[in-house]
Design a protein around this motif. Sequence first.
Motif, PDB file in Angstrom:
ATOM      1  N   GLU A  29      10.159  12.136   2.636  1.00 42.35           N
ATOM      2  CA  GLU A  29      11.621  12.214   2.565  1.00 42.35           C
ATOM      3  C   GLU A  29      12.079  12.252   1.118  1.00 42.35           C
ATOM      4  OE1 GLU A  29      15.630  11.224   2.001  1.00 42.35           O
ATOM      5  OE2 GLU A  29      14.067   9.769   1.509  1.00 42.35           O
ATOM      6  N   GLU A  30      11.280  11.647   0.221  1.00 41.03           N
ATOM      7  CA  GLU A  30      11.675  11.519  -1.180  1.00 41.03           C
ATOM      8  C   GLU A  30      11.437  12.789  -2.006  1.00 41.03           C
ATOM      9  OE1 GLU A  30      13.408   9.238  -2.146  1.00 41.03           O
ATOM     10  OE2 GLU A  30      12.911   7.358  -1.139  1.00 41.03           O
ATOM     11  N   ALA A  31      10.882  13.819  -1.393  1.00 44.98           N
ATOM     12  CA  ALA A  31      10.687  15.107  -2.080  1.00 44.98           C
ATOM     13  C   ALA A  31       9.785  14.979  -3.307  1.00 44.98           C
ATOM     14  CB  ALA A  31      12.033  15.717  -2.480  1.00 44.98           C
ATOM     15  N   THR A  32       8.699  14.219  -3.187  1.00 45.63           N
ATOM     16  CA  THR A  32       7.769  14.077  -4.308  1.00 45.63           C
ATOM     17  C   THR A  32       6.588  15.027  -4.204  1.00 45.63           C
ATOM     18  OG1 THR A  32       6.596  12.285  -3.168  1.00 45.63           O
ATOM     19  CG2 THR A  32       8.372  11.658  -4.658  1.00 45.63           C
ATOM     20  N   HIS A  66       0.824  -1.205   0.000  1.00 43.14           N
ATOM     21  CA  HIS A  66       0.000   0.000   0.000  1.00 43.14           C
ATOM     22  C   HIS A  66       0.863   1.262   0.000  1.00 43.14           C
ATOM     23  CE1 HIS A  66      -2.464  -3.246   1.712  1.00 43.14           C
ATOM     24  NE2 HIS A  66      -3.504  -2.615   1.194  1.00 43.14           N
ATOM     25  N   PRO A  67       1.792   1.386  -0.949  1.00 47.37           N
ATOM     26  CA  PRO A  67       2.695   2.538  -0.928  1.00 47.37           C
ATOM     27  C   PRO A  67       1.978   3.836  -1.280  1.00 47.37           C
ATOM     28  CG  PRO A  67       2.979   1.296  -2.958  1.00 47.37           C
ATOM     29  CD  PRO A  67       2.033   0.506  -2.095  1.00 47.37           C
ATOM     30  N   GLU A  68       2.389   4.899  -0.605  1.00 50.73           N
ATOM     31  CA  GLU A  68       1.856   6.237  -0.864  1.00 50.73           C
ATOM     32  C   GLU A  68       3.018   7.223  -0.892  1.00 50.73           C
ATOM     33  OE1 GLU A  68      -2.452   6.404   1.218  1.00 50.73           O
ATOM     34  OE2 GLU A  68      -0.814   5.852   2.571  1.00 50.73           O
ATOM     35  N   CYS A  69       2.806   8.356  -1.543  1.00 50.81           N
ATOM     36  CA  CYS A  69       3.907   9.295  -1.777  1.00 50.81           C
ATOM     37  C   CYS A  69       3.685  10.630  -1.068  1.00 50.81           C
ATOM     38  CB  CYS A  69       4.088   9.549  -3.272  1.00 50.81           C
ATOM     39  SG  CYS A  69       4.577   8.087  -4.217  1.00 50.81           S
ATOM     40  N   GLY A  70       4.792  11.326  -0.825  1.00 53.21           N
ATOM     41  CA  GLY A  70       4.733  12.687  -0.327  1.00 53.21           C
ATOM     42  C   GLY A  70       4.046  12.800   1.008  1.00 53.21           C
ATOM     43  N   PRO A 129       7.076   7.297  -6.884  1.00 59.49           N
ATOM     44  CA  PRO A 129       6.133   7.093  -7.990  1.00 59.49           C
ATOM     45  C   PRO A 129       6.747   6.222  -9.090  1.00 59.49           C
ATOM     46  CG  PRO A 129       7.108   9.271  -8.145  1.00 59.49           C
ATOM     47  CD  PRO A 129       7.647   8.660  -6.880  1.00 59.49           C
ATOM     48  N   GLU A 130       6.951   4.939  -8.761  1.00 58.47           N
ATOM     49  CA  GLU A 130       7.548   3.985  -9.694  1.00 58.47           C
ATOM     50  C   GLU A 130       6.664   2.751  -9.805  1.00 58.47           C
ATOM     51  OE1 GLU A 130      11.506   2.816  -8.793  1.00 58.47           O
ATOM     52  OE2 GLU A 130      12.302   4.853  -8.738  1.00 58.47           O
ATOM     53  N   VAL A 131       6.689   2.113 -10.951  1.00 54.36           N
ATOM     54  CA  VAL A 131       5.964   0.857 -11.151  1.00 54.36           C
ATOM     55  C   VAL A 131       6.870  -0.282 -10.709  1.00 54.36           C
ATOM     56  CG1 VAL A 131       4.864  -0.672 -12.816  1.00 54.36           C
ATOM     57  CG2 VAL A 131       4.621   1.814 -13.054  1.00 54.36           C
ATOM     58  N   GLU A 132       6.451  -1.022  -9.699  1.00 54.50           N
ATOM     59  CA  GLU A 132       7.277  -2.095  -9.157  1.00 54.50           C
ATOM     60  C   GLU A 132       7.448  -3.222 -10.157  1.00 54.50           C
ATOM     61  OE1 GLU A 132       7.568  -5.038  -5.237  1.00 54.50           O
ATOM     62  OE2 GLU A 132       6.252  -3.267  -5.228  1.00 54.50           O
ATOM     63  N   GLN A 133       8.686  -3.758 -10.225  1.00 50.26           N
ATOM     64  CA  GLN A 133       8.999  -4.838 -11.162  1.00 50.26           C
ATOM     65  C   GLN A 133       9.745  -5.975 -10.459  1.00 50.26           C
ATOM     66  OE1 GLN A 133      10.662  -3.379 -14.949  1.00 50.26           O
ATOM     67  NE2 GLN A 133       9.899  -1.330 -14.433  1.00 50.26           N
ATOM     68  N   THR A 134       9.397  -6.226  -9.206  1.00 45.36           N
ATOM     69  CA  THR A 134      10.092  -7.272  -8.453  1.00 45.36           C
ATOM     70  C   THR A 134       9.479  -8.649  -8.643  1.00 45.36           C
ATOM     71  OG1 THR A 134       8.691  -6.931  -6.507  1.00 45.36           O
ATOM     72  CG2 THR A 134      10.703  -5.590  -6.672  1.00 45.36           C
ATOM     73  N   GLY A 135       8.179  -8.717  -8.945  1.00 46.79           N
ATOM     74  CA  GLY A 135       7.508 -10.003  -9.043  1.00 46.79           C
ATOM     75  C   GLY A 135       7.216 -10.633  -7.695  1.00 46.79           C
ATOM     76  N   LEU A 136       7.378  -9.889  -6.607  1.00 46.08           N
ATOM     77  CA  LEU A 136       7.084 -10.425  -5.280  1.00 46.08           C
ATOM     78  C   LEU A 136       5.591 -10.709  -5.130  1.00 46.08           C
ATOM     79  CD1 LEU A 136       9.276  -8.002  -3.118  1.00 46.08           C
ATOM     80  CD2 LEU A 136       9.711 -10.448  -3.489  1.00 46.08           C
ATOM     81  N   PRO A 137       5.208 -11.704  -4.343  1.00 51.79           N
ATOM     82  CA  PRO A 137       3.776 -11.993  -4.159  1.00 51.79           C
ATOM     83  C   PRO A 137       3.036 -10.857  -3.459  1.00 51.79           C
ATOM     84  CG  PRO A 137       5.120 -13.320  -2.677  1.00 51.79           C
ATOM     85  CD  PRO A 137       6.059 -12.685  -3.647  1.00 51.79           C
ATOM     86  N   PHE A 138       3.752  -9.992  -2.753  1.00 48.57           N
ATOM     87  CA  PHE A 138       3.128  -8.848  -2.082  1.00 48.57           C
ATOM     88  C   PHE A 138       3.539  -7.528  -2.745  1.00 48.57           C
ATOM     89  CE2 PHE A 138       6.944 -10.211   0.145  1.00 48.57           C
ATOM     90  CZ  PHE A 138       7.688  -9.049   0.262  1.00 48.57           C
ATOM     91  N   ALA A 139       3.840  -7.582  -4.043  1.00 43.99           N
ATOM     92  CA  ALA A 139       4.260  -6.383  -4.774  1.00 43.99           C
ATOM     93  C   ALA A 139       3.127  -5.362  -4.857  1.00 43.99           C
ATOM     94  CB  ALA A 139       4.718  -6.761  -6.175  1.00 43.99           C
ATOM     95  N   SER A 140       3.511  -4.117  -4.931  1.00 46.58           N
ATOM     96  CA  SER A 140       2.547  -3.034  -5.118  1.00 46.58           C
ATOM     97  C   SER A 140       1.952  -3.096  -6.515  1.00 46.58           C
ATOM     98  CB  SER A 140       3.241  -1.690  -4.913  1.00 46.58           C
ATOM     99  OG  SER A 140       2.461  -0.643  -5.430  1.00 46.58           O
ATOM    100  N   LYS A 141       0.698  -2.696  -6.630  1.00 50.65           N
ATOM    101  CA  LYS A 141       0.031  -2.677  -7.932  1.00 50.65           C
ATOM    102  C   LYS A 141      -0.627  -1.328  -8.212  1.00 50.65           C
ATOM    103  CE  LYS A 141      -0.898  -7.665  -8.087  1.00 50.65           C
ATOM    104  NZ  LYS A 141      -0.027  -7.990  -6.947  1.00 50.65           N
ATOM    105  N   ASN A 142      -0.209  -0.295  -7.467  1.00 47.40           N
ATOM    106  CA  ASN A 142      -0.864   1.012  -7.639  1.00 47.40           C
ATOM    107  C   ASN A 142       0.015   2.066  -8.311  1.00 47.40           C
ATOM    108  OD1 ASN A 142       0.945   1.762  -5.660  1.00 47.40           O
ATOM    109  ND2 ASN A 142      -0.584   2.182  -4.085  1.00 47.40           N
ATOM    110  N   GLY A 143       1.118   1.629  -8.949  1.00 51.41           N
ATOM    111  CA  GLY A 143       1.981   2.578  -9.654  1.00 51.41           C
ATOM    112  C   GLY A 143       2.945   3.309  -8.752  1.00 51.41           C
TER     113      GLY A 143
END
Length: 397
Positions: A135-138, A25-29, A81-95
């Motif tokens: 912290e990421e200044a987005t 459930h990643p969120e930015c800023g 704000p990145e599209v995850e490309q790890t293939g983990l079973p709990f990977a983010s799907k919200n961009g």
Amino acid sequence: MLDFLAEAEALAGQMKEDRRWLHQHPECGYDLHETSSYVFERLKSMGLSPQMLIPHSGVVATVGDVNGPCYLLRADMDALPEVEQTGLPFASKNGRMHACGHDLHAAMLLGAAQLLKDHEGEYPGCVKLMFQPDEEATAEGPLGCRSMIDAGVLQNPRVLAASGCHVSPDVPCGEVGAYPGTVAYSVDDVDITVTGKACHGAQTFAGIDPINVCCHIHLALQELLAREVDPSETVVLSIGMIGGGTSANTIPSTCHMLGTLRTFDEETHRKLSGRIRTVCECTAKAFGATATVQFLRPAPTVYNDPKLVAELSEAYAAGTGRQVRRMSAPFSGSDDFGEISHEVPSAYFMLGALPDDAPATSLHDPHIVFDENVMPLGAAMHTSMAWGWLERHAEGG
């Protein structure tokens, strides 16, 4: 001191659960509605009384005796704000993605919160737990650490010292590293707007080409580093974006440049900030244009107080049986924890978290995968360092 690593290992399952929920459930800023609510409720479930210091984004809780000395532990919670490309079973799907490990940071501090709560009353003073946004200044406006300071995180009770950590692929997995002194760059976004005069592409004599001016400014800024900065100093000035115009045969009225300035020395930072402004304005003037320069969302260097690093390293060894590795060079990035490091004595540690068999990746890489098994060590590190500092400080050390 207690064996905090053994106690943290018993919390490994809960930390993994926390980390994976945050990762999914990643969120930015400052838009951390779900993230901050999750952290807030987890702290409440431990019997703490957290505060939402910044609405929907910044959480703080205090554990221990607020009438004694106060030590701060910090974690950041925001993603990229990145599209995850790890293939983990709990990977983010919200961009969005926790490609910098802030999900581990928050989970480890939650683990430390539980350890400190379990032993409340056994150590003098209190520990303030800071979970910060942006912290990421987005986002726009000041960075998250500065906003937390402005909202009073260092007051009531007054913080006397602080530490934080960052998971890192530059330290062997399962080890903690530190570098005394300046450990990370200051950073400014450099925003440059050149205003010329629009005209037809076939009649350039009738206008003032701001794209051409930007090209000359770009070259002049590189010469600024080559001719005015001591080669022994570490300085980076990068222009990452130049944009202007809408068609092939029209000279636009404006052109925009955006870059980043990073330095290890505050005096060099002040000097270069002034020289960048002068170079941009005077180069533009030479071509009949004007230039405006803004330094956006600055963060100072992160300064590791050498005495505090040594003291916390001793506490870490006492509480975990491990040693802090002395890093051979500073961290090559930036972190807004620097805001705290210039307010109170502070120390920032690097925790190796890239699996030994993982391909070489860097922070912010959408393929990066971290080793969750390091989280108990991170929680034990936080706890032992805070506990050790409080005991020593209460004794007048």
